[in-house]
Structures are given as structure tokens and as C-alpha cells.
Scaffold this motif. Structure first.
Motif, PDB file in Angstrom:
ATOM      1  N   LEU A   1      61.656 -30.902 -17.330  1.00  0.00           N
ATOM      2  CA  LEU A   1      62.310 -31.565 -18.457  1.00  0.00           C
ATOM      3  C   LEU A   1      63.525 -30.719 -18.787  1.00  0.00           C
ATOM      4  CD1 LEU A   1      62.466 -33.530 -20.906  1.00  0.00           C
ATOM      5  CD2 LEU A   1      60.851 -31.999 -22.072  1.00  0.00           C
ATOM      6  N   LEU A   2      64.706 -31.315 -18.717  1.00  0.00           N
ATOM      7  CA  LEU A   2      65.946 -30.580 -18.878  1.00  0.00           C
ATOM      8  C   LEU A   2      66.747 -31.138 -20.043  1.00  0.00           C
ATOM      9  CD1 LEU A   2      67.329 -28.316 -17.172  1.00  0.00           C
ATOM     10  CD2 LEU A   2      68.628 -30.129 -16.070  1.00  0.00           C
ATOM     11  N   GLY A   3      67.154 -30.244 -20.962  1.00  0.00           N
ATOM     12  CA  GLY A   3      68.010 -30.619 -22.078  1.00  0.00           C
ATOM     13  C   GLY A   3      69.353 -29.929 -21.930  1.00  0.00           C
ATOM     14  N   ASN A   4      70.432 -30.699 -21.950  1.00  0.00           N
ATOM     15  CA  ASN A   4      71.772 -30.143 -21.753  1.00  0.00           C
ATOM     16  C   ASN A   4      72.314 -29.504 -23.025  1.00  0.00           C
ATOM     17  OD1 ASN A   4      72.085 -30.995 -19.026  1.00  0.00           O
ATOM     18  ND2 ASN A   4      72.346 -33.078 -19.798  1.00  0.00           N
ATOM     19  N   ILE A   5      72.665 -28.224 -22.919  1.00  0.00           N
ATOM     20  CA  ILE A   5      73.290 -27.501 -24.023  1.00  0.00           C
ATOM     21  C   ILE A   5      74.800 -27.583 -23.873  1.00  0.00           C
ATOM     22  CG2 ILE A   5      73.556 -25.251 -25.132  1.00  0.00           C
ATOM     23  CD1 ILE A   5      70.733 -24.555 -23.918  1.00  0.00           C
ATOM     24  N   SER A   6      75.287 -27.296 -22.676  1.00  0.00           N
ATOM     25  CA  SER A   6      76.710 -27.333 -22.339  1.00  0.00           C
ATOM     26  C   SER A   6      76.798 -27.575 -20.840  1.00  0.00           C
ATOM     27  CB  SER A   6      77.376 -26.000 -22.712  1.00  0.00           C
ATOM     28  OG  SER A   6      77.009 -24.981 -21.790  1.00  0.00           O
ATOM     29  N   PRO A   7      78.008 -27.722 -20.287  1.00  0.00           N
ATOM     30  CA  PRO A   7      78.097 -27.913 -18.840  1.00  0.00           C
ATOM     31  C   PRO A   7      77.501 -26.756 -18.021  1.00  0.00           C
ATOM     32  CG  PRO A   7      80.143 -28.568 -19.870  1.00  0.00           C
ATOM     33  CD  PRO A   7      79.310 -27.910 -20.939  1.00  0.00           C
ATOM     34  N   SER A   8      77.386 -25.575 -18.604  1.00  0.00           N
ATOM     35  CA  SER A   8      76.869 -24.433 -17.847  1.00  0.00           C
ATOM     36  C   SER A   8      75.553 -23.879 -18.397  1.00  0.00           C
ATOM     37  CB  SER A   8      77.910 -23.313 -17.811  1.00  0.00           C
ATOM     38  OG  SER A   8      78.192 -22.867 -19.119  1.00  0.00           O
ATOM     39  N   GLN A   9      74.951 -24.583 -19.365  1.00  0.00           N
ATOM     40  CA  GLN A   9      73.703 -24.113 -19.972  1.00  0.00           C
ATOM     41  C   GLN A   9      72.750 -25.273 -20.211  1.00  0.00           C
ATOM     42  OE1 GLN A   9      75.704 -22.528 -23.402  1.00  0.00           O
ATOM     43  NE2 GLN A   9      75.195 -20.438 -22.795  1.00  0.00           N
ATOM     44  N   ALA A  10      71.444 -24.967 -20.110  1.00  0.00           N
ATOM     45  CA  ALA A  10      70.424 -25.983 -20.364  1.00  0.00           C
ATOM     46  C   ALA A  10      69.142 -25.292 -20.811  1.00  0.00           C
ATOM     47  CB  ALA A  10      70.163 -26.804 -19.111  1.00  0.00           C
ATOM     48  N   VAL A  11      68.272 -26.081 -21.429  1.00  0.00           N
ATOM     49  CA  VAL A  11      66.914 -25.624 -21.705  1.00  0.00           C
ATOM     50  C   VAL A  11      66.015 -26.398 -20.750  1.00  0.00           C
ATOM     51  CG1 VAL A  11      66.628 -27.273 -23.622  1.00  0.00           C
ATOM     52  CG2 VAL A  11      65.124 -25.277 -23.463  1.00  0.00           C
ATOM     53  N   ALA A  12      65.088 -25.689 -20.096  1.00  0.00           N
ATOM     54  CA  ALA A  12      64.241 -26.322 -19.072  1.00  0.00           C
ATOM     55  C   ALA A  12      62.778 -26.028 -19.338  1.00  0.00           C
ATOM     56  CB  ALA A  12      64.627 -25.810 -17.687  1.00  0.00           C
ATOM     57  N   PHE A  13      61.966 -27.070 -19.273  1.00  0.00           N
ATOM     58  CA  PHE A  13      60.507 -26.957 -19.297  1.00  0.00           C
ATOM     59  C   PHE A  13      60.051 -27.299 -17.889  1.00  0.00           C
ATOM     60  CE2 PHE A  13      61.844 -27.955 -23.544  1.00  0.00           C
ATOM     61  CZ  PHE A  13      60.981 -27.265 -24.376  1.00  0.00           C
ATOM     62  N   ASP A  14      59.218 -26.462 -17.288  1.00  0.00           N
ATOM     63  CA  ASP A  14      58.716 -26.701 -15.933  1.00  0.00           C
ATOM     64  C   ASP A  14      57.203 -26.672 -15.943  1.00  0.00           C
ATOM     65  OD1 ASP A  14      61.098 -26.573 -13.990  1.00  0.00           O
ATOM     66  OD2 ASP A  14      61.403 -24.781 -15.203  1.00  0.00           O
ATOM     67  N   CYS A  15      56.592 -27.532 -15.135  1.00  0.00           N
ATOM     68  CA  CYS A  15      55.151 -27.438 -14.889  1.00  0.00           C
ATOM     69  C   CYS A  15      54.907 -27.648 -13.410  1.00  0.00           C
ATOM     70  CB  CYS A  15      54.361 -28.443 -15.725  1.00  0.00           C
ATOM     71  SG  CYS A  15      54.505 -30.151 -15.145  1.00  0.00           S
ATOM     72  N   ASP A  16      53.937 -26.907 -12.890  1.00  0.00           N
ATOM     73  CA  ASP A  16      53.499 -27.054 -11.505  1.00  0.00           C
ATOM     74  C   ASP A  16      52.118 -26.423 -11.389  1.00  0.00           C
ATOM     75  OD1 ASP A  16      53.890 -24.271 -11.409  1.00  0.00           O
ATOM     76  OD2 ASP A  16      55.740 -24.424 -10.261  1.00  0.00           O
ATOM     77  N   SER A  17      51.665 -26.188 -10.183  1.00  0.00           N
ATOM     78  CA  SER A  17      50.327 -25.635  -9.992  1.00  0.00           C
ATOM     79  C   SER A  17      50.192 -24.224 -10.572  1.00  0.00           C
ATOM     80  CB  SER A  17      49.958 -25.633  -8.511  1.00  0.00           C
ATOM     81  OG  SER A  17      50.887 -24.880  -7.767  1.00  0.00           O
ATOM     82  N   ASP A  18      51.320 -23.562 -10.848  1.00  0.00           N
ATOM     83  CA  ASP A  18      51.282 -22.220 -11.449  1.00  0.00           C
ATOM     84  C   ASP A  18      51.225 -22.252 -12.971  1.00  0.00           C
ATOM     85  OD1 ASP A  18      51.376 -20.951  -8.973  1.00  0.00           O
ATOM     86  OD2 ASP A  18      53.566 -20.946  -8.951  1.00  0.00           O
ATOM     87  N   GLY A  19      51.452 -23.397 -13.590  1.00  0.00           N
ATOM     88  CA  GLY A  19      51.382 -23.485 -15.038  1.00  0.00           C
ATOM     89  C   GLY A  19      52.613 -24.099 -15.666  1.00  0.00           C
ATOM     90  N   LEU A  20      52.860 -23.712 -16.902  1.00  0.00           N
ATOM     91  CA  LEU A  20      53.917 -24.267 -17.744  1.00  0.00           C
ATOM     92  C   LEU A  20      54.880 -23.159 -18.135  1.00  0.00           C
ATOM     93  CD1 LEU A  20      54.862 -26.781 -19.445  1.00  0.00           C
ATOM     94  CD2 LEU A  20      53.345 -25.937 -21.257  1.00  0.00           C
ATOM     95  N   SER A  21      56.177 -23.451 -18.105  1.00  0.00           N
ATOM     96  CA  SER A  21      57.158 -22.456 -18.537  1.00  0.00           C
ATOM     97  C   SER A  21      58.285 -23.142 -19.301  1.00  0.00           C
ATOM     98  CB  SER A  21      57.725 -21.680 -17.346  1.00  0.00           C
ATOM     99  OG  SER A  21      58.506 -22.525 -16.522  1.00  0.00           O
ATOM    100  N   LEU A  22      59.015 -22.326 -20.035  1.00  0.00           N
ATOM    101  CA  LEU A  22      60.176 -22.735 -20.814  1.00  0.00           C
ATOM    102  C   LEU A  22      61.263 -21.721 -20.530  1.00  0.00           C
ATOM    103  CD1 LEU A  22      61.811 -23.962 -23.228  1.00  0.00           C
ATOM    104  CD2 LEU A  22      60.367 -22.594 -24.727  1.00  0.00           C
TER     105      LEU A  22
END
Length: 165
Positions: A41-62
Motif C-alpha cells: 500500500l503506497l501513499g504519495n508524499i511527493s515525487p521522490s517520497q512515499a509512505v509504504a505498508f508491505d505484507c508478505d510471508s515475513d510479516g507486516l512493515s511500514l
């Protein structure tokens, strides 16, 4: 007949403008390691920055992503990440700087319980998402915002793919 065509043109215009203003996007793929899904899940902050939420078999990250190459010999450092959705509580994380890939540096956490609270807030977001990143070691502070455009729909997709509901 003309009214039907006009209504169709208006609906297409609304759909295009809604998509163009969306600041959030979810990508979902099959996870070969778990047989489930992996998602971002990606939220755009600026053209060169974003906030990302990731999930996979290793877990959840921000993570906060910054477009910059990770310099050879650079070591990780500890930072504080603050996230506030609308007028809600400030969520606080300890994050580590790290190489994300060849183009991006990240400030990442795996604090699952607090990440889940942020996702719940994102789903209900109405006006703005504020982000802050600070380092006492470097006496550095940064802040940015992400629009809420598309946050509810994309957070729902992400939490369903990650089986977080």
C-alpha cells in the motif's frame, strides 16, 4: 439519446478525476514462499517520497521511502516516525534507516500492533495524513503530508490481501 451520452460523459469524467486525485495505490501479487498474497500500500508524499505498508510471508512493515541511493559503507541509524491521521492520536514508531533497493532508502518498522492502528485510521481518513521523521543523532527533523484520496478503498484492498481483517 443525447441525455444518455451526456450522462456517460459526466460519469467518465468523474471516474477519471477520481483516479487522477487518488494518492494511494495497492499492488497485490502471489507470494511464492507462503502460497498467500503479498501486497504493498503506497501513499504519495511527493515525487521522490512515499509512505509504504508491505505484507508478505515475513510479516507486516511500514516505511517512509526516500528516492536516494544508499551510499556504500553507510550504516543504519535509528529515527523516530510520527503519523497522525486527521485530528486523531499521534502514532509513534522507532524506525531504522536502510537500503530499500537501488533507487530508494527507507526508514522502516515492523511494530505490527501500532501499524494496524494506523491502517484502521487510514481507512477512516477524511482530511489529511501527517508524517514526521526525526533523528536526535543527526539533529534532523522532516515532516510531510499525504492526501486521503483513495485511502479507504486502497487500505481495504491491502488489509484483505494481507488477511489483516
Amino acid at each position: 439519446m443525447k441525455a444518455g451520452i451526456a450522462a456517460t460523459v459526466v460519469l467518465i469524467g468523474i471516474a477519471i478525476s477520481s483516479t487522477a486525485s487518488a494518492q494511494w495505490d495497492t499492488t497485490i501479487q502471489d507470494d511464492i514462499f507462503s502460497g498467500d498474497k503479498k501486497a504493498m500500500l503506497l501513499g504519495n508524499i511527493s515525487p521522490s517520497q512515499a509512505v509504504a505498508f508491505d505484507c508478505d510471508s515475513d510479516g507486516l512493515s511500514l516505511a517512509i521511502l526516500q528516492e536516494e541511493k544508499w551510499a556504500d559503507g553507510r550504516t543504519s541509524s535509528e529515527w523516530k516516525l510520527l503519523i497522525k491521521v486527521d485530528k486523531g492520536e499521534i502514532h509513534r514508531f522507532t524506525v531504522e534507516s536502510a537500503k530499500r533497493n537501488n533507487q530508494y532508502t527507507q526508514y522502516v518498522t515492523r511494530e505490527k500492533e501500532e501499524i494496524l492502528k494506523v491502517l484502521a485510521d487510514l481507512r477512516e481518513a477524511k482530511s489529511v495524513i501527517q508524517l514526521g521523521l526525526q533523528s536526535e543523532e543527526f539533529d534532523s527533523k522532516w515532516s510531510g503530508t499525504v492526501s486521503v484520496g483513495g485511502s479507504t478503498r486502497e487500505t481495504d484492498k491491502f488489509t484483505q490481501a494481507c488477511k489483516l481483517k
